[in-house]
Motif scaffolding. Structure first.
Motif, short mmCIF file in Angstrom:
data_model
loop_
_atom_site.label_atom_id
_atom_site.label_comp_id
_atom_site.label_asym_id
_atom_site.label_seq_id
_atom_site.Cartn_x
_atom_site.Cartn_y
_atom_site.Cartn_z
N ASP A 99 0.85 -1.11 -0.03
CA ASP A 99 0.12 0.02 0.02
C ASP A 99 0.86 1.25 0.08
O ASP A 99 0.46 2.61 -0.19
CB ASP A 99 -0.94 -0.12 1.20
CG ASP A 99 -1.86 -1.20 1.04
OD1 ASP A 99 -2.41 -1.61 -0.01
OD2 ASP A 99 -2.40 -1.42 2.28
N GLN A 100 2.15 1.08 0.23
CA GLN A 100 2.83 2.24 0.30
C GLN A 100 3.13 3.03 -1.14
O GLN A 100 3.49 2.33 -2.10
CB GLN A 100 4.32 2.18 1.20
CG GLN A 100 4.31 2.20 2.50
CD GLN A 100 5.79 1.61 3.11
OE1 GLN A 100 6.40 1.02 2.93
NE2 GLN A 100 6.13 2.85 3.92
N THR A 101 3.38 4.27 -1.08
CA THR A 101 3.22 4.99 -2.55
C THR A 101 4.93 5.19 -2.72
O THR A 101 5.65 5.56 -1.76
CB THR A 101 2.82 6.37 -2.49
OG1 THR A 101 1.41 6.23 -2.00
CG2 THR A 101 2.94 7.11 -3.68
N SER B 155 6.64 11.56 6.67
CA SER B 155 5.53 12.00 7.36
C SER B 155 4.14 11.66 6.50
O SER B 155 3.13 11.59 6.89
CB SER B 155 5.72 13.58 7.35
OG SER B 155 5.62 14.18 6.23
N LYS B 156 4.48 11.57 5.05
CA LYS B 156 3.30 11.16 4.32
C LYS B 156 3.30 9.67 4.24
O LYS B 156 2.40 9.05 3.33
CB LYS B 156 3.64 11.77 2.85
CG LYS B 156 3.54 13.43 2.85
CD LYS B 156 1.97 13.77 3.01
CE LYS B 156 1.87 15.31 2.89
NZ LYS B 156 0.27 15.60 2.95
N GLY B 157 4.15 8.81 4.54
CA GLY B 157 4.17 7.46 4.43
C GLY B 157 4.44 6.99 2.99
O GLY B 157 4.14 5.95 2.57
N TYR B 158 5.42 7.76 2.61
CA TYR B 158 6.19 7.48 1.07
C TYR B 158 7.36 6.74 1.34
O TYR B 158 8.28 6.98 2.38
CB TYR B 158 6.35 8.71 0.17
CG TYR B 158 4.97 9.49 -0.02
CD1 TYR B 158 3.78 9.03 -0.13
CD2 TYR B 158 5.20 10.88 -0.47
CE1 TYR B 158 2.63 9.74 -0.25
CE2 TYR B 158 4.23 11.57 -0.46
CZ TYR B 158 2.92 11.12 -0.62
OH TYR B 158 1.97 11.81 -0.84
N ARG C 129 3.24 12.18 -10.05
CA ARG C 129 2.80 13.27 -9.20
C ARG C 129 3.98 14.39 -8.57
O ARG C 129 4.65 13.72 -8.04
CB ARG C 129 1.55 12.93 -8.19
CG ARG C 129 1.00 14.20 -7.34
CD ARG C 129 -0.18 13.65 -6.65
NE ARG C 129 0.13 12.97 -5.30
CZ ARG C 129 0.34 11.83 -5.07
NH1 ARG C 129 -0.10 10.98 -5.93
NH2 ARG C 129 0.59 11.46 -3.77
N ILE C 130 3.79 15.51 -8.42
CA ILE C 130 4.78 16.29 -7.93
C ILE C 130 4.32 17.10 -6.86
O ILE C 130 3.17 17.56 -6.84
CB ILE C 130 5.50 17.26 -9.04
CG1 ILE C 130 4.45 18.38 -9.47
CG2 ILE C 130 6.06 16.74 -10.00
CD1 ILE C 130 4.84 19.50 -10.29
#
Length: 538
Positions: free
Chosen positions: A4-6, A39-42, A109-110
């Motif tokens: 699920d991680q981006t 922090s975004k989980g990327y 996506r940027i």
């Protein structure tokens, strides 16, 4: 990394190497971007750094090209591209929008730490304004830097990479200033005086200097020699077509005078000479200096292989010459040359006479130097008047073509004034040091004049080539069956030869006039003291 991680990649950019090495810009940007991704989980897969300006085409940035290639290699993945600030993305409005389209086409996506992208019309408008602001700041910074660089150059400071022969040192209150470092002066003065006849000889001189800078292959190129010999910075002046600066007196120390620089340029523009051979060595000291008696072209030389060993020969290699490919043994041609050199050894009496000649020439030149000082001051005053008159005409003129013509004339007069100023300064210094310096200045000249054969016999190739140029005014001509023709020597040896051959018999009761051939020379009719009664010079 879970399913699920981006996936994400980080792009960092600084504008210069100094920002990379001194400011730790790339490292700090990467740390902030990684913290943002966490922090975004990327999941950060790769980091792409650039050390290049953000203006212009983004395809000129190696890091950005690598990032786009990385996305192209994985077309099924959807990445988030993270960067620190909008200015790191692009600082050109046109290429900012093109880069956005390039990422959209790849499904990426940027995201930016300091700006939130929004695909609404309002968001795109704000983004365009921000990109335009970045482009404006970049152009304003560029203009400001250019203005500061121009102002510093107008102040007489060199701002570009230090030319060979100089290095930058920080001087309190003046910033970085060029300071002398390498033996460039000797190369200029040697070329101007004829000690070095070609660029190849200057190149060899540099190659014999261990600390002289080489290229990556450890070589000194002919282009580097040309760049040195044509660079006005060595005269202590600043020239720049970019900033419209022409022969401005610089703040750094001059290595040579304008007069020497002009002599070098004149010799470079003179008739082209054949390149100096790389294989001129101790084996054939006279190669290139002795000419064939049939065609007047310089002899070449080679080693010929015999049955048991090799034999050295000089030969003419000019097609159509009667002596074409007919060799002369090295022992013969150099042995006869040695006899010529030995005949140039003056007797003790002639040596004393030469010393007297030098002394009177010194006195005459001293008197001439005093007159030259007055003449130089007169010339400088005349140039000042001409410049003032032209400036008045420039003020009154309205035609741009006429104004440019006047400005060109003024620039030429200013440069002439600088040349005369250097001569005046040098002549004034020499005038102060002239008294009691005769012995110091004349010592080396007399030493050479007394024993050119001993210097030749030393075997040092550099000294031998110097002896050839100082003793003989032209190439020696050698006929295979007759030997050397009468050599043409330089003035000092020609004068001694005239006395030795008995061209002067009886001495006048009061003084001795030099021969006519000397009277028009640099000695300027030097007159020598003689004994009070008639005497025969032998």
């Amino acid at each position: 990394m879970t399913k699920d991680q981006t996936k994400s990649v980080v792009y960092c950019r600084v504008s210069s190497k100094s920002q990379e090495t001194e400011g730790h810009g790339l490292e700090s940007q990467e740390v902030r971007c990684r913290e943002y991704a966490a922090s975004k989980g990327y999941q950060v897969e790769a980091v792409f750094p650039d050390t290049i300006t953000g203006g212009g085409d983004f395809m000129n940035r190696p890091g950005m090209v690598a990032l786009l290639s990385y996305l192209d290699a994985q077309p099924d993945e959807r990445y988030v591209v993270i960067f620190d600030d909008l200015k790191r993305f692009a600082r050109d409005t046109e290429f900012h929008l093109k880069l956005r389209d390039a990422f959209r086409a790849r499904g990426a996506r940027i995201e930016c730490l300091n700006f939130k992208f929004d695909d609404t019309p309002e968001g795109e408008f704000i983004e365009t304004i921000m990109a335009a602001q970045g482009a404006l700041e970049r152009k304003q910074n560029g203009r400001q830097v250019a203005q500061k660089m121009k102002a510093r150059m107008q102040g007489g400071y060199w701002i570009h990479t230090a030319p060979i022969g100089y290095k930058y040192e920080t001087v309190k209150g003046r910033g970085k200033l060029l300071q002398t470092h390498e033996p460039i002066r000797e190369a200029f003065e040697g070329f101007a005086a004829g000690r070095f006849e070609t660029h190849a000889e200057v190149k060899r001189f540099f190659e014999n200097t261990p600390d002289f800078p080489r290229n990556r292959r450890g070589e000194i190129t002919f282009q580097r020699v040309t760049d040195i010999l044509t660079h006005p910075v060595y005269t202590g002046h600043i020239c720049s077509d970019t900033y419209g600066i022409d022969w401005l007196k610089g703040q750094h120390e001059a290595l040579i005078t304008l007069e020497v620089f002009d002599k070098v340029q004149a010799r470079r523009k003179a008739d082209a000479k054949a390149p100096t051979r790389k294989d001129v060595s101790q084996d054939f000291a006279l190669r290139g200096f002795v000419a064939c008696g049939d065609c007047d072209q310089p002899y070449t030389a080679c080693w010929s292989k015999g049955k048991y060993k090799k034999y050295p020969y000089y030969l003419c290699d000019t097609k159509g010459c009667a002596s074409y490919r007919k060799s002369v043994p090295r022992a013969k041609i150099e042995g006869e040359f040695a006899e010529i050199m030995r005949t140039l050894q003056p007797t003790e009496g002639l040596f004393k006479l030469a010393r007297a000649m030098f002394k009177q020439a010194w006195d005459i030149r001293s008197a001439q130097a005093d007159e030259a000082l007055k003449s130089l001051k007169t010339h400088i005053r005349a140039l000042d008047k001409q410049i003032e008159a032209l400036l008045d005409r420039v003020v009154e003129a309205s035609n741009p073509t006429v104004i440019r013509a006047y400005e060109g004339k003024i620039a030429k007069l200013e440069r002439d004034k600088q040349v005369f100023g250097e001569k005046l300064q040098s002549s004034t210094a020499n005038s102060k040091d002239r008294g009691g310096k005769f012995e110091d200045f004349i010592e080396l000249s007399l030493k050479f004049l007394s024993s050119p054969w001993k210097i030749w016999e030393s075997g040092n190739m550099s000294l031998r080539r110097t002896v050839l140029r100082l003793v003989f005014s032209e190439r020696l001509t050698y006929c295979r069956n007759e030997g050397y023709r009468t050599p043409k020597t330089t003035l000092p040896f020609k004068a001694l030869e005239a006395f030795q051959q008995g061209n002067v018999d009886m001495v006048r009761p009061r003084r001795l006039e030099l021969p006519l051939r000397l009277r028009n020379s640099d000695l300027n009719a030097a007159r020598l003291p003689i004994p009070p009664r008639p005497h025969v010079i032998r």
